[in-house]
Design a protein around this motif. Structure first.
Motif, PDB file in Angstrom:
ATOM      1  N   UNK A 202       0.840  -1.207   0.000  1.00 52.97           N
ATOM      2  CA  UNK A 202       0.000   0.000   0.000  1.00 52.97           C
ATOM      3  C   UNK A 202       0.870   1.251   0.000  1.00 52.97           C
ATOM      4  N   UNK A 203       1.878   1.228   0.845  1.00 53.99           N
ATOM      5  CA  UNK A 203       2.757   2.388   1.003  1.00 53.99           C
ATOM      6  C   UNK A 203       3.448   2.726  -0.313  1.00 53.99           C
ATOM      7  N   UNK A 204       4.018   1.707  -0.958  1.00 52.87           N
ATOM      8  CA  UNK A 204       4.768   1.952  -2.194  1.00 52.87           C
ATOM      9  C   UNK A 204       3.847   2.346  -3.340  1.00 52.87           C
ATOM     10  N   UNK A 205       2.673   1.750  -3.392  1.00 57.27           N
ATOM     11  CA  UNK A 205       1.739   2.107  -4.466  1.00 57.27           C
ATOM     12  C   UNK A 205       1.288   3.554  -4.306  1.00 57.27           C
ATOM     13  N   UNK A 206       1.030   3.960  -3.075  1.00 57.84           N
ATOM     14  CA  UNK A 206       0.584   5.338  -2.839  1.00 57.84           C
ATOM     15  C   UNK A 206       1.716   6.330  -3.136  1.00 57.84           C
ATOM     16  N   UNK A 207       2.938   5.972  -2.750  1.00 59.00           N
ATOM     17  CA  UNK A 207       4.072   6.853  -3.033  1.00 59.00           C
ATOM     18  C   UNK A 207       4.302   6.984  -4.536  1.00 59.00           C
ATOM     19  N   UNK A 208       4.175   5.866  -5.227  1.00 54.26           N
ATOM     20  CA  UNK A 208       4.373   5.893  -6.684  1.00 54.26           C
ATOM     21  C   UNK A 208       3.350   6.822  -7.335  1.00 54.26           C
TER      22      UNK A 208
ATOM     23  N   UNK B 251      -2.169  15.904  -8.902  1.00 56.90           N
ATOM     24  CA  UNK B 251      -2.926  16.855  -8.081  1.00 56.90           C
ATOM     25  C   UNK B 251      -4.102  16.190  -7.374  1.00 56.90           C
ATOM     26  N   UNK B 252      -4.503  15.033  -7.852  1.00 55.05           N
ATOM     27  CA  UNK B 252      -5.590  14.298  -7.187  1.00 55.05           C
ATOM     28  C   UNK B 252      -5.124  13.546  -5.947  1.00 55.05           C
ATOM     29  N   UNK B 253      -3.831  13.344  -5.817  1.00 53.22           N
ATOM     30  CA  UNK B 253      -3.318  12.601  -4.655  1.00 53.22           C
ATOM     31  C   UNK B 253      -2.378  13.425  -3.771  1.00 53.22           C
ATOM     32  N   UNK B 254      -1.957  14.573  -4.265  1.00 52.50           N
ATOM     33  CA  UNK B 254      -1.081  15.435  -3.476  1.00 52.50           C
ATOM     34  C   UNK B 254      -1.829  16.714  -3.103  1.00 52.50           C
ATOM     35  N   UNK B 255      -2.369  16.752  -1.886  1.00 57.29           N
ATOM     36  CA  UNK B 255      -3.217  17.890  -1.523  1.00 57.29           C
ATOM     37  C   UNK B 255      -2.442  19.205  -1.489  1.00 57.29           C
ATOM     38  N   UNK B 256      -3.156  20.281  -1.806  1.00 53.55           N
ATOM     39  CA  UNK B 256      -2.597  21.619  -1.609  1.00 53.55           C
ATOM     40  C   UNK B 256      -2.757  22.012  -0.145  1.00 53.55           C
ATOM     41  N   UNK B 257      -3.846  21.517   0.469  1.00 50.92           N
ATOM     42  CA  UNK B 257      -4.167  21.969   1.830  1.00 50.92           C
ATOM     43  C   UNK B 257      -4.314  20.795   2.795  1.00 50.92           C
ATOM     44  N   UNK B 258      -3.597  20.882   3.878  1.00 58.70           N
ATOM     45  CA  UNK B 258      -3.784  19.955   4.997  1.00 58.70           C
ATOM     46  C   UNK B 258      -4.035  20.818   6.239  1.00 58.70           C
ATOM     47  N   UNK B 259      -4.543  20.232   7.319  1.00 59.14           N
ATOM     48  CA  UNK B 259      -4.764  21.033   8.538  1.00 59.14           C
ATOM     49  C   UNK B 259      -3.439  21.312   9.229  1.00 59.14           C
TER      50      UNK B 259
ATOM     51  N   UNK C 193      -7.789  19.299  -2.688  1.00 51.44           N
ATOM     52  CA  UNK C 193      -6.994  19.058  -3.893  1.00 51.44           C
ATOM     53  C   UNK C 193      -7.145  20.177  -4.927  1.00 51.44           C
ATOM     54  N   UNK C 194      -8.086  21.112  -4.666  1.00 50.98           N
ATOM     55  CA  UNK C 194      -8.311  22.197  -5.623  1.00 50.98           C
ATOM     56  C   UNK C 194      -7.576  23.449  -5.177  1.00 50.98           C
ATOM     57  N   UNK C 195      -6.886  24.078  -6.106  1.00 46.70           N
ATOM     58  CA  UNK C 195      -6.258  25.364  -5.808  1.00 46.70           C
ATOM     59  C   UNK C 195      -7.362  26.375  -5.502  1.00 46.70           C
ATOM     60  N   UNK C 196      -7.279  27.060  -4.372  1.00 45.92           N
ATOM     61  CA  UNK C 196      -8.268  28.089  -4.041  1.00 45.92           C
ATOM     62  C   UNK C 196      -7.490  29.387  -3.842  1.00 45.92           C
TER      63      UNK C 196
END
Ligand code: AMP
Ligand code: MG
Length: 492
Positions: free
Chosen positions: A334-340, A426-434, A466-469
């Motif tokens: 899971x880890x490697x697939x998500x990183x890829x 851009x669908x897996x690397x968020x622009x915004x986290x808390x 995931x959306x630029x605001x």
């Protein structure tokens, strides 16, 4: 008109030693701060009714809706490695279960609803700060696509709670696909009550792993199911720099959801040793320790199930160890697939694990911000010849400079064009986290100044991560030196 809750309660049908029947303790002056309207609709509730004064009465525990379960659940748990045979819901009361619009059974629980037989020395209450933190982070996690309990509502009680310093009291309405924890199994196993362990396992199978009922050994399938979901869950935490902070076995959900947002925090600068929780003195629950700790917790679950796995105890242990052996494989896959995916790779090649590990090593060496680095790399994927926005994130870019040509060469082996790769990343690397400093500022405004506008704003940003605001670009930025939050508190 009475707000109708379409309860369908199953946990109360379990033996009476599973819970205590208890009613919430009324509060002085309930005031609704926030209702999650979309979630209310999903649960088959009427958001308009929940926003009336009567709704606030229900969401604060002052009024019980018809056919509510009104129970506190029994559980035990290892806290920082030490076994406590009785914890239980000391301040949470299960209103009941509903079957949501997708047919999923979900608990609706009031957290901070008053004392229960499991309260020990506690006051049964929750403070506004931690309630807001849980609301923000759980809803952000849901928007990030990570399994989590949800937040349906936050209500001020009109009372204060004795914390340091004194805070307004609040109640969070938490929604979970169940509140069954590893610690729930431990509660019965520690008492040698095998019948209850079996009844709980049967309930968990029906509720969360129905396919296990068909398996040659349903209890083994249950164990494997929980192992698989926890492996996936912790792998997704690692992708976004989430540090749970209190991975005690009582905070480890059988359904595989993130639960209990006490001192949780998000890492800014990438460093696997990062710890924020003030009570985690030895870094047991540091970012990089989360996978082995998950396995440690699952091992405690397996111990509870040994007697169900085989008549012969040695045989049961062998089966359990075998299942636990599968964790590493599930987690790594899971880890490697998500990183890829985060690196924009569409196919899988033998050197990919090394490529992703080396990127993380470069982040660590260059003290780069985890979230921003992956997001800027996503932006650059449209034209990977120019990594000019990524490189300045590294205080020491030497490792990154070595890595960048390898990444370019690797993605060039795939047919997808730049814009396609950029969109996928851009669908897996968020622009915004808390980010901790932002969450802290929201809490300060609410607690110190009764100002909930920043709370509303951060929710708007984080529920669309995931959306630029453009107007919220500042939320993407790591903290300035003076803004950095170095420690978080349970605040219970
Ligand atoms: P937590 O740290 O929230 O996972 O809680 C650990 C245990 O302490 C659980 O059994 C909680 O119910 C209990 N607990 C935490 N805070 C309180 C409180 N204010 N009053 C009573 N019990 C509490
Ligand atoms: Mg807990």
């Amino acid at each position: 008109m009475t707000a109708h809750f379409p309860f369908d309660n199953s946990y109360v049908a379990l033996p009476p030693n599973f819970f205590a029947r208890v009613a919430p303790t009324p509060v002085a002056a309930p005031r609704l701060i926030k209702l999650n309207r979309a979630l209310a609709v999903q649960l088959g509730l009427d958001p308009d009714l929940l926003e009336t004064p009567e709704g606030a009465e229900i969401l604060s525990g002052n009024q019980m809706p018809e056919s509510a379960a009104s129970i506190a659940m029994a559980y035990a748990g290892h806290q920082f490695g030490n076994f406590v045979p009785q914890l239980g819901d000391g301040r949470a009361i299960l209103l009941g279960e509903v079957v949501d619009r997708d047919g999923v059974r979900r608990d609706i629980q009031l957290k901070g609803a008053g004392r229960t037989p499991f309260s020990r020395m506690g006051d049964g209450r929750a403070a506004l700060g931690p309630v807001l933190r849980e609301y923000i982070v759980s809803e952000a996690m849901a928007a990030l696509g990570i399994p989590t309990t949800r937040s349906l509502a936050a209500v001020l009680t009109g009372e204060t709670v004795l914390r340091d310093p004194i805070q307004p009291g609040a109640v969070l309405t938490r929604v979970a696909s169940s509140h069954i924890r590893v610690g729930t199994f431990q509660y019965f196993a520690a008492r040698g009550d095998l019948d209850s362990v079996r009844a709980l396992a049967d309930h968990a199978i029906t509720r969360h792993y129905p396919e296990a009922a068909q398996a040659p050994s349903p209890y083994l399938a249950l164990l494997e199911g929980v192992i698989g979901r926890q492996a996936e869950l912790v792998a997704s935490w690692m992708m976004i720099g989430f540090i749970h902070g209190v991975m005690n076995t009582d905070n480890c959900s059988i359904a595989g959801e993130t639960i209990d947002y006490g001192p949780c925090a998000f890492m800014d600068t990438f460093d696997p040793k990062t710890v924020y929780s003030s009570i985690d003195q030895f870094g047991r629950y540091a970012y990089g320790n989360q996978p082995p700790i998950a396995l440690w917790n699952l091992t405690r679950l397996a111990e509870c199930l040994v007697r169900l796995l085989a008549d012969d105890e040695d045989k049961g242990v062998e089966i359990a160890q075998d299942a636990l052996g599968g964790f590493a494989e599930r987690f790594n896959a899971a880890y490697l697939a998500k990183l890829a995916a985060k690196l924009g790779l569409f196919t899988s090649q033998p050197d990919d694990p090394q490529l992703s590990q080396d990127f993380l090593a470069a982040l660590a060496k260059g003290e780069a911000d985890l979230t921003l680095a992956f997001r800027r790399l996503s932006d650059a994927a449209a034209d990977p010849s120019d990594l000019g926005e990524v490189r300045p994130l590294f205080s020491d870019p030497s490792a990154f400079d070595d890595w960048a040509p390898r990444w370019r060469a690797r993605i060039a082996t795939e047919p997808q064009d730049g814009p396609t790769r950029q969109a996928a990343m851009r669908q897996v690397n968020p622009a915004y986290i808390p980010r901790n400093h932002r969450v802290e500022a929201v809490i300060r405004a609410a607690v110190d100044r009764d100002d909930f506008a920043p709370f509303e704003e951060i929710l708007a940003v984080l529920t669309n991560p995931f959306e630029e605001q453009a107007e919220f670009a500042r939320y993407a930025e790591p903290p300035q030196l003076h803004e950095r939050v170095l420690e978080t508190f349970c605040g219970t």
